[in-house]
Design an enzyme around this catalytic site. Structure first.
Site, PDB file in Angstrom:
ATOM      1  N   HIS A  11       0.827  -1.203   0.000  1.00 52.85           N
ATOM      2  CA  HIS A  11       0.000   0.000   0.000  1.00 52.85           C
ATOM      3  C   HIS A  11       0.870   1.267   0.000  1.00 52.85           C
ATOM      4  O   HIS A  11       1.549   1.550   0.975  1.00 52.85           O
ATOM      5  CB  HIS A  11      -0.889  -0.018   1.246  1.00 52.85           C
ATOM      6  CG  HIS A  11      -1.861   1.113   1.321  1.00 52.85           C
ATOM      7  ND1 HIS A  11      -1.763   2.120   2.259  1.00 52.85           N
ATOM      8  CD2 HIS A  11      -2.939   1.400   0.559  1.00 52.85           C
ATOM      9  CE1 HIS A  11      -2.756   2.964   2.085  1.00 52.85           C
ATOM     10  NE2 HIS A  11      -3.481   2.570   1.072  1.00 52.85           N
ATOM     11  N   GLU A  38       1.159  -0.667  -5.095  1.00 53.06           N
ATOM     12  CA  GLU A  38       0.071   0.261  -5.376  1.00 53.06           C
ATOM     13  C   GLU A  38       0.547   1.624  -5.856  1.00 53.06           C
ATOM     14  O   GLU A  38       1.525   2.166  -5.316  1.00 53.06           O
ATOM     15  CB  GLU A  38      -0.794   0.470  -4.125  1.00 53.06           C
ATOM     16  CG  GLU A  38      -2.091   1.189  -4.472  1.00 53.06           C
ATOM     17  CD  GLU A  38      -2.725   1.974  -3.331  1.00 53.06           C
ATOM     18  OE1 GLU A  38      -2.032   2.325  -2.363  1.00 53.06           O
ATOM     19  OE2 GLU A  38      -3.918   2.263  -3.445  1.00 53.06           O
ATOM     20  N   ASP A  40      -1.306   5.353  -6.336  1.00 51.53           N
ATOM     21  CA  ASP A  40      -2.407   6.319  -6.381  1.00 51.53           C
ATOM     22  C   ASP A  40      -1.974   7.361  -7.402  1.00 51.53           C
ATOM     23  O   ASP A  40      -0.825   7.827  -7.371  1.00 51.53           O
ATOM     24  CB  ASP A  40      -2.590   7.003  -5.025  1.00 51.53           C
ATOM     25  CG  ASP A  40      -3.097   6.050  -3.956  1.00 51.53           C
ATOM     26  OD1 ASP A  40      -4.115   5.381  -4.188  1.00 51.53           O
ATOM     27  OD2 ASP A  40      -2.473   5.989  -2.874  1.00 51.53           O
ATOM     28  N   HIS A  53      -0.910  10.282  -3.366  1.00 55.35           N
ATOM     29  CA  HIS A  53      -2.196   9.863  -2.813  1.00 55.35           C
ATOM     30  C   HIS A  53      -3.257  10.958  -2.848  1.00 55.35           C
ATOM     31  O   HIS A  53      -4.420  10.711  -3.152  1.00 55.35           O
ATOM     32  CB  HIS A  53      -2.035   9.389  -1.365  1.00 55.35           C
ATOM     33  CG  HIS A  53      -3.351   9.004  -0.755  1.00 55.35           C
ATOM     34  ND1 HIS A  53      -4.111   9.890  -0.027  1.00 55.35           N
ATOM     35  CD2 HIS A  53      -4.066   7.845  -0.800  1.00 55.35           C
ATOM     36  CE1 HIS A  53      -5.220   9.293   0.366  1.00 55.35           C
ATOM     37  NE2 HIS A  53      -5.211   8.055  -0.086  1.00 55.35           N
TER      38      HIS A  53
HETATM   39  O1  G3P Z   1      -6.798   1.859  -2.748  1.00 52.57           O
HETATM   40  C1  G3P Z   1      -7.019   1.131  -1.590  1.00 52.57           C
HETATM   41  C2  G3P Z   1      -6.835   2.076  -0.499  1.00 52.57           C
HETATM   42  O2  G3P Z   1      -5.567   2.643  -0.703  1.00 52.57           O
HETATM   43  C3  G3P Z   1      -7.896   3.104  -0.560  1.00 52.57           C
HETATM   44  O3  G3P Z   1      -7.670   4.096   0.307  1.00 52.57           O
HETATM   45  O4  G3P Z   1      -7.190   6.416   0.677  1.00 52.57           O
HETATM   46  O5  G3P Z   1      -5.376   4.749   0.992  1.00 52.57           O
HETATM   47  O6  G3P Z   1      -6.153   5.335  -1.289  1.00 52.57           O
HETATM   48  P1  G3P Z   1      -6.543   5.195   0.150  1.00 52.57           P
HETATM   49 CA    CA Z   2      -5.215   3.808  -2.800  1.00 52.82          CA
END
Ligand code: G3P
Ligand code: CA
Length: 317
Positions: A11, A38, A40, A53
């Site tokens: 994450h 991941e 964003d 993010h």
């Molecule tokens: O994308 C999964 C999770 O990361 C969603 O929440 O706010 O951390 O992007 P966020």
């Molecule tokens: Ca995310």
């Protein structure tokens, strides 16, 4: 998806150890054995997808110091108001906020120190290039897990984030790698439109109705049988918040009906986010949380800030 067993999704990288979305945190996550890393994604003023993010720059960069006077009326600095050259001048740091005394304070105090290191914001293409290179040099097949951030907001500002992301994937050779890329989004309309133009697996993120995610999205309805049947028309899985798949009872953490219901509709379940320094109510430690998620609820993957700990748990099963 050819992986056997649940997948480890780093994450924002190995964000428990290095600033989120730094390339360094992605390299570390790769070395820790994450199956997917991941990203964003938001856009710059010149339309370049970058890995960040927030739609704002102020929580993880020195933008206020470097570009005073460039905030909008709400006091926030928007990535969309800076071109790539300006974005590249910024230093990236651990997530922080200004406390009541006006001091900058780390959001997670036990993580990488705010004032150490030297990090930059990567473009999506730079990050893909790093992961592709590491896959070659380490003989691995770590995948991308790309989130399109705030597509409606981007659209209101005159930008099409979905087209920009698909363009970056096409230019890097990842547009059709169905076993190495997930696309994720909170906005169901964006995913429905993506279904028409990409073969990549799609994940419907599920939040809470009172979080103020963009648009009038009914996340409660998504968690019903009818809602999941609708999602199954365009997506391959859901990304719920951990409290939507586990609930705290006297007997400990117990599964809600959501994972089993999603499986009935052929949907994978990848909840977010395991943080050892922010465990949900009822979890004493990471092992307990992993056990409840993987053994009791039976989820198919997990977003984790600590990919090494999640990988170790799964290896020891
Ligand atoms: O994308 C999964 C999770 O990361 C969603 O929440 O706010 O951390 O992007 P966020
Ligand atoms: Ca995310």
């Amino acid at each position: 998806m050819s992986k056997s067993g649940p997948i480890v999704i780093a994450h924002r990288g190995a964000s428990g150890y290095l600033p989120e979305h730094s390339l360094e945190s992605k390299a570390m996550a790769h070395a820790m054995g994450a199956d997917f890393l991941e990203q964003d994604v938001v856009l710059t003023s010149d339309g370049v997808p970058i890995v960040l993010h927030d739609i704002h720059l102020d929580s993880t960069t020195n933008v206020a110091r470097l570009f005073p006077g460039r905030a909008r009326e709400d006091g926030r600095y928007y990535a969309l108001d800076f071109n790539l050259q300006e974005i590249k001048a910024l230093s990236l740091h651990e997530r922080s906020f200004t406390n009541d005394s006006g001091e900058e304070q780390a959001f997670y105090p036990r993580r990488f120190p705010l004032d150490q290191g030297s990090f930059r914001l990567p473009t999506l293409k730079e990050e893909i290039s790093l992961i592709h290179g590491l896959n070659l040099s380490r003989e691995k097949k770590a995948g991308l897990y790309v989130e399109l951030k705030s597509p409606l907001w981007h659209q209101q500002q005159g930008y099409d984030i979905a087209t920009a992301v698909l363009g970056a994937l096409a230019e890097t050779g990842y547009a059709t790698k169905v076993d190495q890329v997930f696309l994720q989004c909170f906005n169901d309309q964006t995913l429905i439109a993506l279904r028409e133009v990409t073969p990549l697996p799609l994940i419907q993120l599920i939040g809470e109705n009172d979080w103020g995610e963009e648009g009038e999205i009914d996340y409660e309805a998504m968690q019903t049988a009818a809602g999941l049947a609708r999602i199954a028309n365009y997506a391959q899985g859901i990304g719920p918040w951990i409290p939507q798949v586990l609930t705290h009872r006297d007997s400990g953490l117990e599964p809600t009906p959501l994972t089993a219901l999603a499986h009935e509709h052929g949907l994978q379940v990848h909840p977010y986010t395991l943080r050892i320094d922010e465990l949900p109510e009822g979890a004493e430690n990471a092992a307990e949380l992993h056990q409840a998620l993987f053994e009791k609820a039976g989820v198919d993957g997990l977003f984790t800030d600590f990919p090494d700990i999640t990988r170790r748990y799964l290896q020891a099963r």
